[in-house]
Design an enzyme around this catalytic site. Structure first.
Site, PDB file in Angstrom:
ATOM      1  N   GLU A 146       1.499   0.282  -4.921  1.00 23.78           N
ATOM      2  CA  GLU A 146       1.041   1.562  -5.429  1.00 23.78           C
ATOM      3  C   GLU A 146       2.266   2.475  -5.505  1.00 23.78           C
ATOM      4  O   GLU A 146       2.799   2.858  -4.463  1.00 23.78           O
ATOM      5  CB  GLU A 146       0.014   2.174  -4.483  1.00 23.78           C
ATOM      6  CG  GLU A 146      -1.291   1.411  -4.398  1.00 23.78           C
ATOM      7  CD  GLU A 146      -2.284   2.105  -3.473  1.00 23.78           C
ATOM      8  OE1 GLU A 146      -3.398   2.417  -3.918  1.00 23.78           O
ATOM      9  OE2 GLU A 146      -1.947   2.340  -2.297  1.00 23.78           O
TER      10      GLU A 146
ATOM     11  N   ASP B 230       0.842  -1.181   0.000  1.00 23.31           N
ATOM     12  CA  ASP B 230       0.000   0.000   0.000  1.00 23.31           C
ATOM     13  C   ASP B 230       0.890   1.248   0.000  1.00 23.31           C
ATOM     14  O   ASP B 230       1.895   1.298   0.716  1.00 23.31           O
ATOM     15  CB  ASP B 230      -0.871  -0.030   1.271  1.00 23.31           C
ATOM     16  CG  ASP B 230      -1.863   1.112   1.312  1.00 23.31           C
ATOM     17  OD1 ASP B 230      -2.711   1.194   0.407  1.00 23.31           O
ATOM     18  OD2 ASP B 230      -1.785   1.931   2.253  1.00 23.31           O
TER      19      ASP B 230
END
Ligand code: CA
Length: 669
Positions: free
Chosen positions: A380, A351
């Site tokens: 990400e 993340d």
């Protein structure tokens, strides 16, 4: 005599000092904090004794508290801990502590920081407040030590299915007994009430995905595990204990071994079904900085600050961890290896990976490779706000080439297809709006350098950021923002139900024919929607749950997704895996005007049986004519249908016609 007595006094004083647990020294900066060798195990249990250890280099005093319960009553014993040279504090209790619970409390400058289960608890009581003393070997399901991971040849073969435990099984139509639980994924033979459709694990097997990507499944804070009757929902991006499974997904969160054993059962069942398991890991921030386990053991150390002294907030969740500091880096590496070893996890999705530094991500890849190179890592490649390190040192998407073996999501392709994240109502290629073509081509080649992709016209990044196509995750939707059905309804004015189905299929055709790693969001394959909610992170089941009755209603959509996956598996040309090969064998074909993309995978690419594979994506509301090399083609995808075996007939070049809002895929032999 006087001399001797003075010496004795000195020795006595020195002895006294060494017996009193005190902080060894002051540190001028975080760089001077000692980093212990070996792993960061905080509790080692044996039948005869349990040894505790906590890294708290600035502590004046550290106490260990022992409890009978995971949540009730006061400690029955307090044990003072002794400092060691490496910044850790240690204590051994010579008793059989099996079934007991513990916390630490750290005193710094006369202030007790508050109870913490430590930064590295492996088992906890309800809501993760107290760590539990259990024998990890007792949590292994039968056959755990001999279970085998599904075969893995190349990251180019991976097909990812992103899911939340509650979404998948909680709806009454799932027919699944253990709704919202890890072990929902162990149930076989589950069906909708009308028996028309398979659900859950059987559905995943039927669909043909290779990896499930589980939304946060480590212990997070937002769900009260003692009040599960409230049916509260959260994605779980609020980490509490990084190395323990979340309690609300266990059948008995009060019993520490339950969540651990059931997580393992889930992994085992998925592996047995030929599916690998990816965890979403969220090391970039914690739920609440002040009360976090990090802050209660080494205040300030684990988090970045802004120049003005306030806490940095690259996560937009209130804080930003400091991966560049040796203990945080060590912690992340160890945590990933732990999930691999203890839980047999096969991949990690980071993340807000852009908050972490490049060196840490490369160190993680290196450590993972040493244990098992088949583990996939992606994340990400961005942050929510600018992090407190120079952009060129961060694991941002633009720096992906400097992180071999690590992939990033392509928002270029995603938004080229459906429109930008920050405006639900703005469409792009799928909505018939010109301008997204180069961004989609960028995604089709897997974000690598390609002579026919004009980077100046790509929407965000103006560089080919992937070194290899497997460093790009290709997708059009995920748990964040609107799911595909909602997005199409919001961004394509006047869309009819028929067009919705056509465009849904067309969107994923781009994803599954991309050289990047394809990724879909659970339920897209049966047209799930979220009633138009953009951010459903804490929306009720009525928004997030997958209604499995949709599967029969949209049997053609399911068949199409399944067909695309099968087609990708049947044709190695769709998953070349190497940038050089993509540049050599993938050629975009000229088209007139906008909203049509055509390409061919030529010359038996990657050993494909087909001489040429042609893919045409037509987002226009009119039929499109495209010129292709003159040949006889077997049709694999046409008018919203996919067939791997060629039962859709044949077409002849050099001119082919593609129906409105559909894709054409065909191959010559
Ligand atoms: Ca929890």
């Amino acid at each position: 005599m006087k001399q001797v007595s003075f010496l004795m006094t000195v020795v006595l004083v020195m002895l006294l000092i060494s017996c009193t647990p005190t902080r060894k020294k002051e540190y001028a900066s975080f760089d001077e904090y000692p980093v212990p060798n070996g792993d960061l195990t905080e509790m080692e249990y044996t039948v005869h004794s349990t040894t505790f250890s906590l890294w708290a280099p600035t502590a004046d005093e550290v106490r260990l508290m022992l409890f009978d319960s995971g949540h009730e009553g006061h400690e029955y014993q307090t044990v003072p801990m002794e400092p060691a040279d490496d910044g850790t504090w240690k204590a051994t209790v010579e008793k059989n502590l099996l079934g007991k619970f513990y916390t630490f409390n750290v005193k710094i400058n006369d202030k007790w920081q508050g109870d913490t289960p430590g930064i590295n608890a492996k088992a906890v009581g309800i809501n993760g407040k107290r760590a539990a003393i259990i024998d990890m070997r007792m949590t292994d399901p039968e056959g755990w030590n001999t279970e085998v991971k599904p075969a893995f040849k190349s990251p180019a073969d991976v097909v990812i299915y992103e899911m939340h435990h509650r979404d998948l099984s909680v709806h009454f139509s799932s027919g699944i007994k253990n709704k919202g639980k890890f072990i929902a994924l162990t149930e076989r033979g589950t069906k909708t009430p009308d028996s028309l459709s398979t659900t859950g694990l059987d559905h995943l097997i039927d669909l043909g995905i290779t990896h499930v990507h589980l939304l946060p499944s480590f212990d997070y804070a937002s769900i009260d595990e003692s009040k599960l009757k409230d049916k509260k929902y959260n994605w779980g991006y609020d980490p509490l204990n990084y190395n323990v499974p979340e309690g609300s997904y266990a059948t008995d969160p009060f019993t520490p071994s339950s969540r651990i054993r059931e997580f393992k059962k889930m992994v085992m069942a998925l592996h047995k079904a030929g599916i690998r398991v990816i965890m979403d890991v969220v090391y970039n921030h914690v739920n609440d900085l002040e009360s976090s386990n990090f802050e209660r053991t080494a205040p300030g150390y684990f988090f970045r600050k802004k120049k003005d002294g306030s806490w940095a907030n690259g996560s937009a969740c209130g804080n930003e961890t400091a991966s560049e500091r040796p203990m945080m880096r060590k912690y992340m590496i160890e945590s990933v290896l732990y999930w691999m070893k203890e839980y047999h996890v096969d991949g990690f999705r980071f993340d807000l990976m852009g908050i972490h530094d490049i060196e840490t991500m490369n160190e993680i890849r290196k450590a993972v490779n040493a244990a098992d190179p088949s583990i996939i890592i992606y994340g990400e490649g961005w942050a929510a706000e600018a992090p407190q390190l120079p952009a060129d040192s961060l694991a941002m998407k633009a720096n992906t080439q400097r992180m071999p073996g690590i992939a990033a999501f392509s928002d270029e392709m995603r938004d080229g297809l459906r429109g930008p994240f920050n405006n639900n109502h703005k469409g792009a290629f799928l909505a018939g709006i010109p301008g997204g073509e180069q961004s989609i081509k960028f995604g089709i080649v897997g974000a690598v350098k390609h002579p026919q992709v004009h980077l100046d016209s790509v929407n965000y990044t103006k560089i080919a950021w992937a070194g290899e196509p497997t460093q790009m995750i290709s997708y059009v939707s995920c748990h964040d923002d609107m799911c595909l059905v909602d997005r199409l309804q919001a961004s394509v004015p006047g869309i009819t139900p028929k067009q919705l189905v056509l465009l849904d299929k067309l969107a994923q055709t781009a994803v599954f024919t991309s050289q990047g790693i394809p990724f879909i969001y659970a339920g897209e394959e049966i047209m799930r929607d979220k009633k138009g909610v953009h951010n459903s992170f804490e929306s009720p089941d009525s928004i997030n749950a997958i209604d499995w009755r949709l599967k029969a209603l949209h049997a053609d959509v399911f068949a199409y997704y399944k067909g695309l996956i099968a087609l990708r598996k049947a044709h190695p040309a769709f998953r070349m895996g190497k940038a050089e090969m993509v540049r050599k064998h993938l050629e975009f074909l000229p088209v007139d005007g906008s909203n049509v993309i055509a390409f061919r995978l030529k010359g038996h690419a990657n050993g494909d049986a087909c001489q040429d594979l042609i893919v045409i994506l037509n987002a226009r509301t009119q039929m499109s004519k495209v010129t292709v090399p003159a040949a006889k083609y077997t049709v694999f995808c046409k008018d919203g249908f996919v067939s791997v075996d060629g039962s859709l007939g044949t077409l002849y070049g050099p001119e082919v016609y593609v129906a409105p809002q559909t894709a054409l895929i065909m191959g010559s032999y």
